[in-house]
Motif scaffolding. Structure first.
Motif: not given
Ligand SMILES: C[S@@+](CC[C@H](N)C(=O)[O-])C[C@H]1O[C@@H](n2cnc3c(N)ncnc32)[C@H](O)[C@@H]1O
Length: 262
Positions: A3-5, A43-46, A48-50, A70-72, A88-91
């Motif tokens: 489902s990843v765009l 959806g933690c991205g890189s 920074r927020v985590t 790459s984000m993981v 690495q997981v598709d939500l």
């Protein structure tokens, strides 16, 4: 089928995502973590927020997932030295027990700037509901309503030019920007209660509009067009938005508060 765009450049995102971090902090405030809780950053991205999630919950369990390799990798680096686990997981396929982390369900789901990258919110909300303990809560924010309508308008105009048209004719603009009513209905259908969804204008003035468009908003377009033409396309869109003068991105965020019944 995945489902990843689109694919991401985790390092570029890490450098350029300060506006996302600024938008995320009030959502994290709303989550009101109690130290020791288990939390999923969906959806933690890189990362920074985590990192703020971990800082506010030093004795808790933080699970950070993202579909993009790459984000993981970037998040694993950002969160190295903490107890957070990154996977690495598709939500849309999220299944916490299958990750074998010893965390089969979490007290809280947190997510920022991610849901609008996913088309199927019905499945998404069902998966997140399944990840929560009974009584667990979710605080999230994503693009909603008329999010970056002006940016997308200019991007479409430039994409219609002969130089870009063929490559971009069938590009799937990310427009999963839903309304509070649509979202409340989907959350209800997934089983959530105590729903509150609302829109919020968050105009963002960028200090690097070309880099930001390139890595974040128009990443798919740049990828399609290749290095050189992609860079020209992004620059033309930036010009259309007022560059080299001040460029403001017309962000509209959809805030989501919900709970799994006890
Ligand atoms: C704009 S970034 C947001 C990252 C971070 N939450 C933040 O606020 O900075 C969107 C993230 O959503 C992730 N994403 C998109 N579709 C996804 C999916 N189906 N499953 C998991 N992550 C997904 C992307 O890989 C990307 O890292």
């Amino acid at each position: 089928m995945s489902s990843v765009l689109r694919a991401w450049d985790g390092d570029a995102y890490h450098r350029l995502s300060t506006p996302m971090v600024d938008m995320a902090i009030p959502v994290l405030d709303r989550l009101a973590l109690i130290d020791g809780e288990s939390v999923l950053d969906a959806g933690c991205g890189s990362g920074r927020v985590t990192a703020f999630v971990v800082e506010r919950n030093p004795h808790g369990r933080v699970v950070a997932v993202d579909a993009d390799l790459s984000m993981v990798r970037a998040a694993s680096e950002t969160l190295g030295g903490t107890d957070a686990v990154v996977r690495q997981v598709d939500l849309l396929e999220l299944d916490l027990p299958a990750l074998e982390l010893g965390v089969d369900a979490v007290d809280a789901v947190f997510s920022t700037a991610t849901f609008h990258w996913i088309k199927d919110h019905d499945t998404l909300f069902r998966r997140l509901f399944g990840a929560l303990v009974p009584g667990g809560r979710m605080e999230a924010q994503c693009g909603g309503g008329h999010n970056i309508e002006r940016v997308h308008g200019v991007a479409r105009q430039v994409a219609a030019k002969p130089e870009y048209r063929d490559a971009l004719v069938d590009i799937e603009q990310v427009t999963n920007f839903y309304t509070p009513d649509q979202t409340e209905q989907r959350l209800r259908d997934a089983g959530f209660v105590d729903l509150k969804c609302w829109l919020e204008d968050v105009p963002v003035v960028s200090d690097d509009p070309v880099g930001y468009l390139s890595a974040i908003i128009l990443g798919q377009h740049r990828e399609r067009l290749g290095e050189e033409v992609g860079a020209r396309y992004v620059r033309e869109v930036a010009d259309g938005l007022g560059y080299p003068g001040t460029v403001t991105f017309d962000y509209v965020r959809l805030n989501i508060s919900a709970r799994r019944p006890a």
